[in-house]
Design a protein around this motif. Structure first.
Motif, PDB file in Angstrom:
ATOM      1  N   ASP A 154      35.618  -0.105  -8.520  1.00  0.00           N
ATOM      2  CA  ASP A 154      35.014   1.121  -8.695  1.00  0.00           C
ATOM      3  C   ASP A 154      34.002   0.874  -9.978  1.00  0.00           C
ATOM      4  N   ALA A 155      32.929   1.205 -10.135  1.00  0.00           N
ATOM      5  CA  ALA A 155      32.069   0.938 -11.372  1.00  0.00           C
ATOM      6  C   ALA A 155      32.334   1.860 -12.532  1.00  0.00           C
ATOM      7  N   ALA A 156      32.956   3.308 -12.121  1.00  0.00           N
ATOM      8  CA  ALA A 156      33.082   4.109 -13.168  1.00  0.00           C
ATOM      9  C   ALA A 156      34.015   3.713 -14.335  1.00  0.00           C
ATOM     10  N   PRO A 157      33.991   4.170 -15.355  1.00  0.00           N
ATOM     11  CA  PRO A 157      34.915   3.915 -16.516  1.00  0.00           C
ATOM     12  C   PRO A 157      36.506   4.124 -16.084  1.00  0.00           C
ATOM     13  N   GLU A 158      37.283   3.331 -16.794  1.00  0.00           N
ATOM     14  CA  GLU A 158      38.592   3.642 -16.240  1.00  0.00           C
ATOM     15  C   GLU A 158      39.173   5.069 -16.862  1.00  0.00           C
ATOM     16  N   GLY A 159      39.661   5.947 -15.844  1.00  0.00           N
ATOM     17  CA  GLY A 159      39.938   7.165 -16.135  1.00  0.00           C
ATOM     18  C   GLY A 159      38.872   8.163 -16.170  1.00  0.00           C
ATOM     19  N   ALA A 160      37.752   7.973 -15.605  1.00  0.00           N
ATOM     20  CA  ALA A 160      36.713   8.765 -15.820  1.00  0.00           C
ATOM     21  C   ALA A 160      36.910   9.999 -14.619  1.00  0.00           C
ATOM     22  N   TRP A 161      37.691   9.712 -13.613  1.00  0.00           N
ATOM     23  CA  TRP A 161      37.799  10.608 -12.737  1.00  0.00           C
ATOM     24  C   TRP A 161      38.757  11.941 -13.256  1.00  0.00           C
ATOM     25  N   ARG A 162      39.492  11.680 -14.238  1.00  0.00           N
ATOM     26  CA  ARG A 162      40.335  12.655 -14.780  1.00  0.00           C
ATOM     27  C   ARG A 162      39.374  13.897 -15.642  1.00  0.00           C
ATOM     28  N   ARG A 163      38.163  13.369 -15.930  1.00  0.00           N
ATOM     29  CA  ARG A 163      37.394  14.297 -16.473  1.00  0.00           C
ATOM     30  C   ARG A 163      36.596  15.151 -15.659  1.00  0.00           C
TER      31      ARG A 163
END
Length: 419
Positions: A44-53
């Motif tokens: 996944d290209a998104a930064p680590e933990g971005a999904w939490r936001r």
């Protein structure tokens, strides 16, 4: 396990999935649970933990709930999910003092089974990640796919950190602006609506009682979707508000009082005083349909295959249908000893999904064009049409089953069955 980096040592994967949103994670869990012998990983290209936001919420149709239950994640999600017990549709103007209900739907597809639930995106993503960890699926965060090459034996994937992975099948679930789709040379049909979707969460005095409402306004639909009360008992609803892009940008970036005043005009006072609980955001709305869903060793799923107008709330559920169909095709092919990345295998998935996707894309496009205007003769015809549907129980039942994802040709997972 979730990891950042450390991809250089991985080779010999069966399936590599690009994108750790709901579609990518659900695909990984579906494949690994049904066929534990498959080596499955997610990058996944998104930064680590971005999904939490991600503070947004989504409507999960009954079929998708059955699928999530079969995948072993619904029991974790359910305590935070809000059942939609009924839905009301109106056609009005912003200044209208009364908004008559032209169409109402009861909220069950079977006794005790609502046709949809509202679920926070981070709750859905978190539950799928924990299930992935239980199944031993690696999730590599903060790493983009730089390029990939296919040959007769598999696909070689080059990551931005210099690592190289080898797999039999690459699944692109990297969103509506998919880079991997472009790398694969798959063209799209797309156009913009000149609208943006404003999303926020609203607190209100009185309980919503599980009712969802959609008001067709001249600039676009305005939907209020019920959310579970928070731990303090605050009543909450999610707002999905389509507005002309220029006006939407001014609203979300301007004075908070102006935003709340405009919101109140549309929301009304039926639930008492309202208060915006988070920062409103706006996303441009358009139609995007991939001309092909597959290529040798390559498949699209979720928003990478299609982006549609939110007027019917079916975008996420279309993605779950993709995942369920793809998993069923791949698992059955593997059981038969077939090459899971071969084009003839993947074309079974494409044939299963393309008609449904195009049909839904055209339907939402027509609905948006039909209802996002204030032309008097058109208003009269559509209001008569809504009223007729409301008086035809069998037709209403048909629409409910369509919205719940339980129409014909449903993959096994969406029927709550194991692959």
């Amino acid at each position: 396990m979730e990891q950042k980096g450390d991809a250089g040592s991985r080779s010999g994967l069966d399936v590599l999935i690009a994108g750790a949103g709901y579609a990518g994670l659900a695909a990984a869990v579906s494949l690994k649970q049904a066929r534990p012998s498959l080596a499955v990983a997610v990058v996944d290209a998104a930064p680590e933990g971005a999904w939490r936001r991600d503070g947004r919420a989504s409507a999960i149709a009954a079929a998708a709930c059955r699928m999530l239950e079969q995948l072993g994640v619904w029991d974790e999600i359910a305590p935070e999910a809000q059942a939609i017990t009924d839905m009301v549709i109106t056609d009005s103007r912003t200044a209208d003092p009364v908004r008559p209900a032209f169409l109402t739907f009861a909220g069950e597809v079977a006794p005790g089974e609502p046709f949809a639930h509202m679920v926070y995106n981070h709750d859905l993503n978190g539950a799928l990640r924990r299930r992935s960890a239980e199944l031993g699926i690696d999730i590599m965060e903060g790493i983009a796919v730089q390029s990939f090459d296919t040959d007769g034996g598999g696909v070689t994937v080059h990551l931005a950190d210099g690592a190289t992975l080898r797999a039999r099948l690459l699944v692109a679930a990297d969103g509506v602006n998919s880079r991997l789709r472009d790398m694969a040379g798959i063209r799209t049909v797309r156009w913009a609506y000149g609208q943006s979707g404003i999303v926020c969460t609203v607190a209100h005095e009185r309980p919503h009682n599980g009712r969802a409402e959609e008001h067709f306004l001249p600039a676009g639909p305005f939907a209020t979707l019920p959310l579970k009360p928070d731990k303090d008992g605050t009543n909450r609803s999610s707002i999905v508000w389509a507005e002309r892009t220029e006006d939407a940008e001014k609203l979300v970036s301007g004075d908070e009082l102006v935003f709340e005043t405009e919101l109140e005009h549309r929301f009304g006072l039926k639930l008492g005083e309202i208060r915006v609980m988070d920062k409103p955001r706006a996303w441009p709305l358009g139609l995007t349909l991939a001309r092909a869903f597959v290529a040798p060793r390559f498949a699209l799923a979720g928003d990478a295959a299609h982006g549609i107008h939110p007027i019917a709330g079916q975008g996420l559920n279309l993605g779950f249908r993709d995942v369920a169909a793809l998993a069923e095709v791949v698992v059955e092919a593997d059981r038969l000893g077939q090459d899971i990345g071969a084009l003839d295998v993947l074309e079974r998935y494409q044939q299963w999904r393309r008609f449904d996707t195009v049909q839904m894309g055209v339907t939402t496009d027509v609905l948006n064009r039909l209802f996002s205007n204030d032309i008097a003769p058109v208003r009269a015809v559509r209001d008569i049409g809504l009223g007729l549907v409301d008086r035809m129980p069998r037709l209403k039942e048909f629409f409910i089953r369509q919205a719940s994802g339980l129409s014909g040709g449903t993959p096994r997972l969406l029927r709550g069955e194991a692959i």
